[in-house]
Scaffold this motif. Structure first.
Motif, PDB file in Angstrom:
ATOM      1  N   ASN A 340       0.875  -1.181   0.000  1.00 50.59           N
ATOM      2  CA  ASN A 340       0.000   0.000   0.000  1.00 50.59           C
ATOM      3  C   ASN A 340       0.907   1.224   0.000  1.00 50.59           C
ATOM      4  O   ASN A 340       2.097   1.109  -0.308  1.00 50.59           O
ATOM      5  CB  ASN A 340      -0.965  -0.017   1.196  1.00 50.59           C
ATOM      6  N   THR A 341       0.384   2.377   0.335  1.00 53.76           N
ATOM      7  CA  THR A 341       1.185   3.604   0.284  1.00 53.76           C
ATOM      8  C   THR A 341       2.215   3.699   1.394  1.00 53.76           C
ATOM      9  O   THR A 341       3.124   4.525   1.330  1.00 53.76           O
ATOM     10  CB  THR A 341       0.270   4.837   0.356  1.00 53.76           C
ATOM     11  N   THR A 342       2.116   2.844   2.396  1.00 51.66           N
ATOM     12  CA  THR A 342       3.017   2.948   3.555  1.00 51.66           C
ATOM     13  C   THR A 342       3.877   1.711   3.785  1.00 51.66           C
ATOM     14  O   THR A 342       4.787   1.749   4.605  1.00 51.66           O
ATOM     15  CB  THR A 342       2.212   3.214   4.842  1.00 51.66           C
ATOM     16  N   HIS A 343       3.596   0.604   3.074  1.00 52.98           N
ATOM     17  CA  HIS A 343       4.326  -0.642   3.316  1.00 52.98           C
ATOM     18  C   HIS A 343       4.719  -1.313   2.004  1.00 52.98           C
ATOM     19  O   HIS A 343       4.057  -1.142   0.973  1.00 52.98           O
ATOM     20  CB  HIS A 343       3.487  -1.611   4.150  1.00 52.98           C
ATOM     21  N   VAL A 344       5.823  -2.045   2.061  1.00 50.16           N
ATOM     22  CA  VAL A 344       6.281  -2.850   0.925  1.00 50.16           C
ATOM     23  C   VAL A 344       6.581  -4.265   1.417  1.00 50.16           C
ATOM     24  O   VAL A 344       6.807  -4.499   2.613  1.00 50.16           O
ATOM     25  CB  VAL A 344       7.544  -2.251   0.280  1.00 50.16           C
ATOM     26  N   GLU A 345       6.587  -5.212   0.487  1.00 54.08           N
ATOM     27  CA  GLU A 345       6.932  -6.590   0.815  1.00 54.08           C
ATOM     28  C   GLU A 345       8.297  -6.922   0.214  1.00 54.08           C
ATOM     29  O   GLU A 345       8.573  -6.623  -0.950  1.00 54.08           O
ATOM     30  CB  GLU A 345       5.887  -7.555   0.253  1.00 54.08           C
ATOM     31  N   TYR A 346       9.151  -7.543   1.016  1.00 53.76           N
ATOM     32  CA  TYR A 346      10.479  -7.967   0.564  1.00 53.76           C
ATOM     33  C   TYR A 346      10.309  -9.331  -0.100  1.00 53.76           C
ATOM     34  O   TYR A 346      10.077 -10.332   0.567  1.00 53.76           O
ATOM     35  CB  TYR A 346      11.411  -8.041   1.774  1.00 53.76           C
ATOM     36  N   ILE A 347      10.412  -9.362  -1.450  1.00 56.62           N
ATOM     37  CA  ILE A 347      10.064 -10.593  -2.168  1.00 56.62           C
ATOM     38  C   ILE A 347      11.261 -11.322  -2.787  1.00 56.62           C
ATOM     39  O   ILE A 347      11.141 -12.484  -3.176  1.00 56.62           O
ATOM     40  CB  ILE A 347       9.032 -10.306  -3.281  1.00 56.62           C
ATOM     41  N   ALA A 348      12.426 -10.675  -2.893  1.00 59.99           N
ATOM     42  CA  ALA A 348      13.586 -11.355  -3.485  1.00 59.99           C
ATOM     43  C   ALA A 348      14.869 -10.652  -3.081  1.00 59.99           C
ATOM     44  O   ALA A 348      14.909  -9.415  -2.985  1.00 59.99           O
ATOM     45  CB  ALA A 348      13.469 -11.389  -5.006  1.00 59.99           C
ATOM     46  N   LYS A 349      15.920 -11.435  -2.867  1.00 57.51           N
ATOM     47  CA  LYS A 349      17.223 -10.880  -2.529  1.00 57.51           C
ATOM     48  C   LYS A 349      17.906 -10.396  -3.809  1.00 57.51           C
ATOM     49  O   LYS A 349      17.883 -11.079  -4.831  1.00 57.51           O
ATOM     50  CB  LYS A 349      18.085 -11.936  -1.843  1.00 57.51           C
ATOM     51  N   PRO A 350      18.515  -9.211  -3.793  1.00 56.70           N
ATOM     52  CA  PRO A 350      19.232  -8.730  -4.977  1.00 56.70           C
ATOM     53  C   PRO A 350      20.360  -9.695  -5.368  1.00 56.70           C
ATOM     54  O   PRO A 350      20.931 -10.376  -4.514  1.00 56.70           O
ATOM     55  CB  PRO A 350      19.804  -7.384  -4.527  1.00 56.70           C
ATOM     56  N   GLN A 351      20.686  -9.737  -6.642  1.00 57.88           N
ATOM     57  CA  GLN A 351      21.713 -10.664  -7.128  1.00 57.88           C
ATOM     58  C   GLN A 351      23.107 -10.100  -6.910  1.00 57.88           C
ATOM     59  O   GLN A 351      23.451  -9.037  -7.423  1.00 57.88           O
ATOM     60  CB  GLN A 351      21.507 -10.960  -8.616  1.00 57.88           C
ATOM     61  N   TRP A 352      23.927 -10.845  -6.152  1.00 56.47           N
ATOM     62  CA  TRP A 352      25.336 -10.513  -5.948  1.00 56.47           C
ATOM     63  C   TRP A 352      26.182 -11.397  -6.860  1.00 56.47           C
ATOM     64  O   TRP A 352      25.758 -12.472  -7.268  1.00 56.47           O
ATOM     65  CB  TRP A 352      25.741 -10.732  -4.493  1.00 56.47           C
ATOM     66  N   PHE A 353      27.400 -10.943  -7.159  1.00 54.05           N
ATOM     67  CA  PHE A 353      28.280 -11.675  -8.070  1.00 54.05           C
ATOM     68  C   PHE A 353      29.604 -11.995  -7.380  1.00 54.05           C
ATOM     69  O   PHE A 353      30.033 -11.287  -6.475  1.00 54.05           O
ATOM     70  CB  PHE A 353      28.530 -10.851  -9.338  1.00 54.05           C
ATOM     71  N   LYS A 354      30.242 -13.086  -7.839  1.00 50.94           N
ATOM     72  CA  LYS A 354      31.488 -13.516  -7.220  1.00 50.94           C
ATOM     73  C   LYS A 354      32.651 -12.580  -7.546  1.00 50.94           C
ATOM     74  O   LYS A 354      33.581 -12.432  -6.760  1.00 50.94           O
ATOM     75  CB  LYS A 354      31.830 -14.935  -7.669  1.00 50.94           C
ATOM     76  N   ASN A 355      32.613 -11.995  -8.716  1.00 52.39           N
ATOM     77  CA  ASN A 355      33.696 -11.097  -9.122  1.00 52.39           C
ATOM     78  C   ASN A 355      33.177 -10.133 -10.191  1.00 52.39           C
ATOM     79  O   ASN A 355      32.020 -10.214 -10.620  1.00 52.39           O
ATOM     80  CB  ASN A 355      34.903 -11.874  -9.645  1.00 52.39           C
ATOM     81  N   LEU A 356      34.061  -9.242 -10.640  1.00 47.93           N
ATOM     82  CA  LEU A 356      33.667  -8.221 -11.604  1.00 47.93           C
ATOM     83  C   LEU A 356      33.336  -8.831 -12.966  1.00 47.93           C
ATOM     84  O   LEU A 356      32.419  -8.373 -13.655  1.00 47.93           O
ATOM     85  CB  LEU A 356      34.775  -7.180 -11.747  1.00 47.93           C
ATOM     86  N   ASP A 357      34.082  -9.876 -13.370  1.00 50.22           N
ATOM     87  CA  ASP A 357      33.819 -10.518 -14.665  1.00 50.22           C
ATOM     88  C   ASP A 357      32.404 -11.087 -14.717  1.00 50.22           C
ATOM     89  O   ASP A 357      31.693 -10.940 -15.722  1.00 50.22           O
ATOM     90  CB  ASP A 357      34.847 -11.631 -14.923  1.00 50.22           C
ATOM     91  N   LYS A 358      32.011 -11.766 -13.648  1.00 51.00           N
ATOM     92  CA  LYS A 358      30.658 -12.333 -13.583  1.00 51.00           C
ATOM     93  C   LYS A 358      29.610 -11.222 -13.641  1.00 51.00           C
ATOM     94  O   LYS A 358      28.551 -11.376 -14.261  1.00 51.00           O
ATOM     95  CB  LYS A 358      30.493 -13.144 -12.300  1.00 51.00           C
ATOM     96  N   LYS A 359      29.933 -10.116 -12.988  1.00 53.08           N
ATOM     97  CA  LYS A 359      29.004  -8.990 -12.964  1.00 53.08           C
ATOM     98  C   LYS A 359      28.819  -8.420 -14.365  1.00 53.08           C
ATOM     99  O   LYS A 359      27.695  -8.171 -14.813  1.00 53.08           O
ATOM    100  CB  LYS A 359      29.537  -7.926 -11.992  1.00 53.08           C
ATOM    101  N   TYR A 360      29.940  -8.222 -15.099  1.00 51.24           N
ATOM    102  CA  TYR A 360      29.861  -7.688 -16.464  1.00 51.24           C
ATOM    103  C   TYR A 360      29.145  -8.666 -17.397  1.00 51.24           C
ATOM    104  O   TYR A 360      28.392  -8.255 -18.280  1.00 51.24           O
ATOM    105  CB  TYR A 360      31.257  -7.395 -17.002  1.00 51.24           C
ATOM    106  N   GLN A 361      29.390  -9.935 -17.195  1.00 50.73           N
ATOM    107  CA  GLN A 361      28.752 -10.951 -18.040  1.00 50.73           C
ATOM    108  C   GLN A 361      27.222 -10.888 -17.897  1.00 50.73           C
ATOM    109  O   GLN A 361      26.484 -10.975 -18.878  1.00 50.73           O
ATOM    110  CB  GLN A 361      29.257 -12.345 -17.683  1.00 50.73           C
ATOM    111  N   SER A 362      26.757 -10.708 -16.674  1.00 50.16           N
ATOM    112  CA  SER A 362      25.312 -10.625 -16.436  1.00 50.16           C
ATOM    113  C   SER A 362      24.725  -9.358 -17.080  1.00 50.16           C
ATOM    114  O   SER A 362      23.598  -9.359 -17.552  1.00 50.16           O
ATOM    115  CB  SER A 362      25.023 -10.626 -14.936  1.00 50.16           C
ATOM    116  N   TYR A 363      25.538  -8.293 -17.110  1.00 53.80           N
ATOM    117  CA  TYR A 363      25.061  -7.031 -17.672  1.00 53.80           C
ATOM    118  C   TYR A 363      24.884  -7.146 -19.177  1.00 53.80           C
ATOM    119  O   TYR A 363      23.925  -6.647 -19.751  1.00 53.80           O
ATOM    120  CB  TYR A 363      26.062  -5.918 -17.346  1.00 53.80           C
ATOM    121  N   LYS A 364      25.825  -7.846 -19.850  1.00 53.16           N
ATOM    122  CA  LYS A 364      25.733  -8.028 -21.295  1.00 53.16           C
ATOM    123  C   LYS A 364      24.545  -8.919 -21.651  1.00 53.16           C
ATOM    124  O   LYS A 364      23.903  -8.750 -22.679  1.00 53.16           O
ATOM    125  CB  LYS A 364      27.023  -8.649 -21.815  1.00 53.16           C
ATOM    126  N   ASN A 365      24.265  -9.882 -20.766  1.00 54.18           N
ATOM    127  CA  ASN A 365      23.149 -10.787 -21.029  1.00 54.18           C
ATOM    128  C   ASN A 365      21.811 -10.097 -20.820  1.00 54.18           C
ATOM    129  O   ASN A 365      20.802 -10.510 -21.347  1.00 54.18           O
ATOM    130  CB  ASN A 365      23.234 -12.019 -20.129  1.00 54.18           C
TER     131      ASN A 365
END
Length: 365
Positions: A340-365
């Motif tokens: 509603n206007t005052t509450h949110v639900e936490y539905i998923a954990k943000p995606q973390w990456f093991k290293n910078l290469d993995k992070k860039y690979q996910s961005y290109k995909n």
């Protein structure tokens, strides 16, 4: 400054007659003094009045600047020099008046603490008087610094406006801090004006200026690399580092969410990526499916150490925009869902990456 026999406020450097002259505060007689090294000034014959501490010692720049500002504003406002307000024991360098409002001008040529600045600003506001701070020469080389912009700035249509006066060239410099993003200079616009008409036109143009605040994909990718270098240097706050280790997360592989898609207002002392990373780590202390109060969430995100010392109106406006954008981005990537206007639900954990290469690979995909 002192009053003459006709109750006219004049400067010691301007007088031609021998007096008598009277203190604007206590109305006791004063004497003109002038020497080889000190600027012409008035002094009490004996002990100064009890409220003489309401003003700083006069300098040549301060005196000339006040007189020049009178000329700058006089065709559009009724102008009065060194107006004393006994209710708050303050004296304005210049008071502007018209049918709609009163404005106190503070021509600041010397250092002043934020506490003192806020006390003076609050004093005028108690009397229904607006206040504008105009900076002197000592600040000219600091006008691009966020600490100065946020300390002396005025908020105009989400833009931080700072004014400075050059007594030698007799112009008003207008600096507008529009926005900033990590690893880049603040987006600034500077204007120099010599008349009130030019000043008004420049302010209206800045107020109505449409600024592209979007951060494109290429720049976000570059920010990820800069962020990795920042982490490798060990520049991050200890709190962020400790929380990341606690959750088994690599800061180099922080979610793409930490790299903002829009430029933000001034005020945040640390990197926005660092502030966002801290907020994400804080958010991960909740359980998936848990409903969270927005007020509670934002309260946890407001760490005083992360913000420049600044006026409350600027601080609140900056904090609200940054937090609202963070909430919006969390919803867009599917981490939060509005209940509603005052509450949110936490539905998923943000995606973390093991290293910078993995992070860039996910961005290109």
């Amino acid at each position: 400054m002192a009053y003459d026999q006709l109750n006219t406020l004049i400067a010691a450097s301007q007088i031609l007659t021998t007096g008598p002259y009277f203190c604007p505060i206590c109305q006791q007689p004063v004497i003109k003094r002038v020497g080889l090294y000190k600027v012409a000034h008035f002094a009490h014959y004996q002990k100064a009045c009890l409220e003489a501490n309401v003003s700083e010692g006069e300098t040549v720049e301060h005196l000339k600047g006040k007189l020049q500002l009178v000329e700058f504003f006089k065709d559009h406002y009724q102008t009065s020099l060194e107006v004393y307000f006994p209710q708050i024991k303050q004296r304005a360098d210049l008071l502007l008046q018209n049918k709609e409002r009163k404005i106190a001008i503070e021509f600041q040529c010397s250092p002043i603490s934020l506490t003192k600045l806020m006390e003076r600003t609050s004093g005028y506001q108690q009397l229904g008087i607006s206040v504008i701070w105009i900076l002197g020469q000592r600040y000219f080389n600091q006008l691009n610094k966020e600490s100065v912009l946020t300390k002396f700035g005025t908020l105009v249509n989400h833009k931080v406006i700072v004014l400075a006066w050059d007594i030698r060239l007799k112009y008003l410099k207008i600096i507008a801090g529009l926005a900033k993003c990590d690893f880049q200079k603040i987006l600034l616009i500077t204007r120099q004006v010599q008349t009130y008409e030019q000043y008004y036109q420049a302010l209206m143009a800045i107020k109505q200026l449409k600024v592209n605040l979007q951060i494109n994909a290429t720049l976000r990718a570059r920010h990820a690399l800069k962020w990795a270098q920042y982490i490798y240097r060990g520049s991050q706050q200890k709190t962020v580092k400790r929380w990341a280790y606690r959750d088994g997360c690599q800061l180099v592989g922080a979610p793409w969410l930490v790299h903002a898609t829009v430029k933000m207002p001034l005020g945040l002392k640390c990197l926005q990526a660092e502030w966002r990373c801290q907020n994400i780590l804080n958010l991960q202390q909740y359980q998936i499916g848990e409903v969270i109060s927005l007020m509670e969430l934002k309260k946890r995100w407001l760490r005083p150490v992360d913000w420049w010392p600044m006026r409350p109106d600027l601080l609140v406006a900056s904090q609200m925009r940054l937090m609202d954008q963070m909430i919006t981005d969390l919803v867009v990537v599917g981490v939060l869902r509005p209940v509603n206007t005052t509450h949110v639900e936490y539905i998923a954990k943000p995606q973390w990456f093991k290293n910078l290469d993995k992070k860039y690979q996910s961005y290109k995909n």
